[in-house]
Design an enzyme around this catalytic site. Sequence first.
Site, short mmCIF file in Angstrom:
data_model
loop_
_atom_site.label_atom_id
_atom_site.label_comp_id
_atom_site.label_asym_id
_atom_site.label_seq_id
_atom_site.Cartn_x
_atom_site.Cartn_y
_atom_site.Cartn_z
N SER A 7 0.92 -1.26 0.07
CA SER A 7 -0.08 0.01 -0.09
C SER A 7 0.75 1.19 0.02
O SER A 7 2.03 1.23 0.45
CB SER A 7 -1.00 -0.10 1.31
OG SER A 7 -0.23 -0.16 2.47
N GLU A 9 1.27 5.69 0.73
CA GLU A 9 0.72 7.01 1.23
C GLU A 9 1.02 7.99 0.44
O GLU A 9 2.40 8.22 -0.12
CB GLU A 9 1.34 7.00 2.65
CG GLU A 9 0.86 8.38 3.15
CD GLU A 9 1.29 8.47 4.59
OE1 GLU A 9 0.84 7.61 5.44
OE2 GLU A 9 2.11 9.45 4.82
N TYR A 41 -2.88 14.06 6.32
CA TYR A 41 -3.07 15.49 6.60
C TYR A 41 -1.93 16.13 6.99
O TYR A 41 -0.59 15.23 7.15
CB TYR A 41 -3.75 15.51 8.31
CG TYR A 41 -5.10 15.66 8.18
CD1 TYR A 41 -6.12 15.22 7.17
CD2 TYR A 41 -5.77 16.14 9.23
CE1 TYR A 41 -7.32 15.50 7.19
CE2 TYR A 41 -7.17 16.09 9.38
CZ TYR A 41 -8.10 15.82 8.45
OH TYR A 41 -9.31 16.19 8.43
N ASP A 101 -0.27 15.73 14.97
CA ASP A 101 0.59 16.45 15.56
C ASP A 101 0.22 17.81 15.83
O ASP A 101 -0.86 18.27 15.52
CB ASP A 101 1.75 16.61 14.31
CG ASP A 101 2.24 15.44 13.88
OD1 ASP A 101 2.54 14.45 14.72
OD2 ASP A 101 2.69 15.13 12.75
N ASP A 152 3.44 2.78 24.48
CA ASP A 152 3.03 2.92 23.12
C ASP A 152 2.39 1.34 22.75
O ASP A 152 1.35 1.48 22.00
CB ASP A 152 4.40 3.04 22.12
CG ASP A 152 4.88 4.16 22.07
OD1 ASP A 152 4.38 5.04 21.72
OD2 ASP A 152 6.31 4.42 21.90
N LYS A 159 -6.31 1.33 20.96
CA LYS A 159 -7.04 1.64 19.75
C LYS A 159 -7.57 0.67 18.92
O LYS A 159 -8.74 0.64 18.37
CB LYS A 159 -5.94 2.51 18.83
CG LYS A 159 -5.48 3.52 19.40
CD LYS A 159 -4.42 4.34 18.56
CE LYS A 159 -2.83 4.05 18.67
NZ LYS A 159 -2.16 4.87 17.84
N GLN A 170 4.96 3.93 12.20
CA GLN A 170 6.00 4.88 11.70
C GLN A 170 7.28 4.26 11.14
O GLN A 170 7.33 3.06 11.30
CB GLN A 170 6.28 5.65 13.14
CG GLN A 170 7.30 6.70 12.97
CD GLN A 170 6.92 7.86 11.96
OE1 GLN A 170 6.98 7.77 10.65
NE2 GLN A 170 6.40 8.75 12.56
N PHE A 210 13.44 14.69 9.62
CA PHE A 210 12.15 14.20 10.08
C PHE A 210 12.39 13.14 11.15
O PHE A 210 11.24 12.94 11.82
CB PHE A 210 11.75 13.32 8.43
CG PHE A 210 10.25 13.05 8.57
CD1 PHE A 210 9.18 13.58 9.40
CD2 PHE A 210 9.76 12.04 7.69
CE1 PHE A 210 8.10 13.18 9.39
CE2 PHE A 210 8.33 11.63 7.73
CZ PHE A 210 7.61 12.05 8.53
N HIS A 259 3.71 -1.11 3.86
CA HIS A 259 3.11 0.58 3.77
C HIS A 259 4.35 1.33 3.42
O HIS A 259 4.94 1.37 4.13
CB HIS A 259 2.29 0.50 4.88
CG HIS A 259 1.58 2.10 4.46
ND1 HIS A 259 0.30 2.23 3.64
CD2 HIS A 259 1.54 3.30 5.06
CE1 HIS A 259 -0.05 3.37 3.67
NE2 HIS A 259 0.52 4.05 4.53
N ARG A 265 7.08 10.87 -4.57
CA ARG A 265 8.06 10.61 -5.37
C ARG A 265 8.31 8.98 -5.65
O ARG A 265 8.93 8.35 -4.96
CB ARG A 265 9.63 10.89 -4.68
CG ARG A 265 9.33 12.74 -4.56
CD ARG A 265 10.55 13.14 -4.09
NE ARG A 265 10.71 14.56 -3.65
CZ ARG A 265 10.85 15.51 -4.66
NH1 ARG A 265 11.12 15.28 -5.83
NH2 ARG A 265 10.69 16.87 -4.17
#
Length: 288
Positions: A7, A9, A41, A101, A152, A159, A170, A210, A259, A265
Site C-alpha cells: 500500500s 501513502e 493530513y 501532530d 506505545d 486503539k 511509523q 524528519f 506500507h 516521489r
Amino acid sequence: MTVPSVSFEFFPPRDLEASFRLWDTVQVLAPLSPRFVSVTYGAGGTTRELTRDAVATLHKSSGLKVAAHLTCVDATREETLGIANEFAKAGVQDIVALRGDPPKGAERFTPHPDGFADSCELISALADKGDFTIRVGAYPDRHPDAADDQADIDWLKRKIDAGASEALTQFFFEAETFLRFRDKCAAAGITAPIIPGILPIENWGGVKRFATACGTPIPAWLDEAFAKAARDGREDLLATALCTEMCDELVGEGVDSLHFYTLNRPELTRDVCFALGVVPEVKLENVA
C-alpha cells in the site's frame, strides 16, 4: 520467494504543480495493484480540505481503494465527524484515524475544548458509525509523548479495542526494530495485523530531520553509509539496496504486507517493489 502485498501513502497537493506530481505518482504505482492508498493530513491538520478533495478525486478517478487520514487537531467533534460523513458520501470507506501532530508553534497536543481528547475517542466514534474500515498508527520506536516503550503498546491495544482493524507503523531504519515491536504486541494480546511503514530514502538530510522530529533513532552506521555514498554519487543506489534488503528481511520473517511512505516521489518505491517481485500484472491475450 514470497511476494508481499503493498500500500502507498501520498501527500495532498498544495498547488497545481503538486497536483500533477501526485497524479504522476499514482500513475506510476497504481499498476502494482496496492491494497489501498492513503492521503495524509499536514501537521496540525493544515491540509484538511486539501486531503478531503484529493481523497474524493482519487477515489473517483483512479479505481484504487483510498484511505483518508483523519485527525483530532483543532476541530470539534461535530466538525471531525462531519468530514467523516463527507468521506462516506463520496464512497470512501477507509480511514486512518490519528490523534495528529500539534499545530505549528505548539510543543504538545492540546485537545479542542469541544473536540476528541485522543485517537481512541475518535476511533470509537467512527466505529459507532459503522461506515468505515479503521486503521491506526503504531510506533516501533518510542513516540515523543510516550512515557516508555510499553506505553506505545498499551495505546495501540486501546486503539484496536476501540474499533480499529489494522495498524500502520511509523517508519524505522532496521528490520529488527519492527520485529521486536511485533513480538511485544503479540505478547500483549494484540492480534490485529501490524503493517510496517517503509520510508525509501530519497534525501538523507531530509529524512534525518524528519526522524529527529519523530523521535526515530538514527543508526550511526546508516549515517556513515550515506556520507560515503554522497562522496561517490551513489545515494540512490544505496537507498534502493538498503530499503530492498530491509523489506526482504521483513518478508522472510513472515511479514506479508508493506506500507510505503512515497512522499509523492514514486521511482524509488517502484524500484524497491520491483526488486521484491511486486510488478504489474501482465495480461496475455488469447491467440486463436
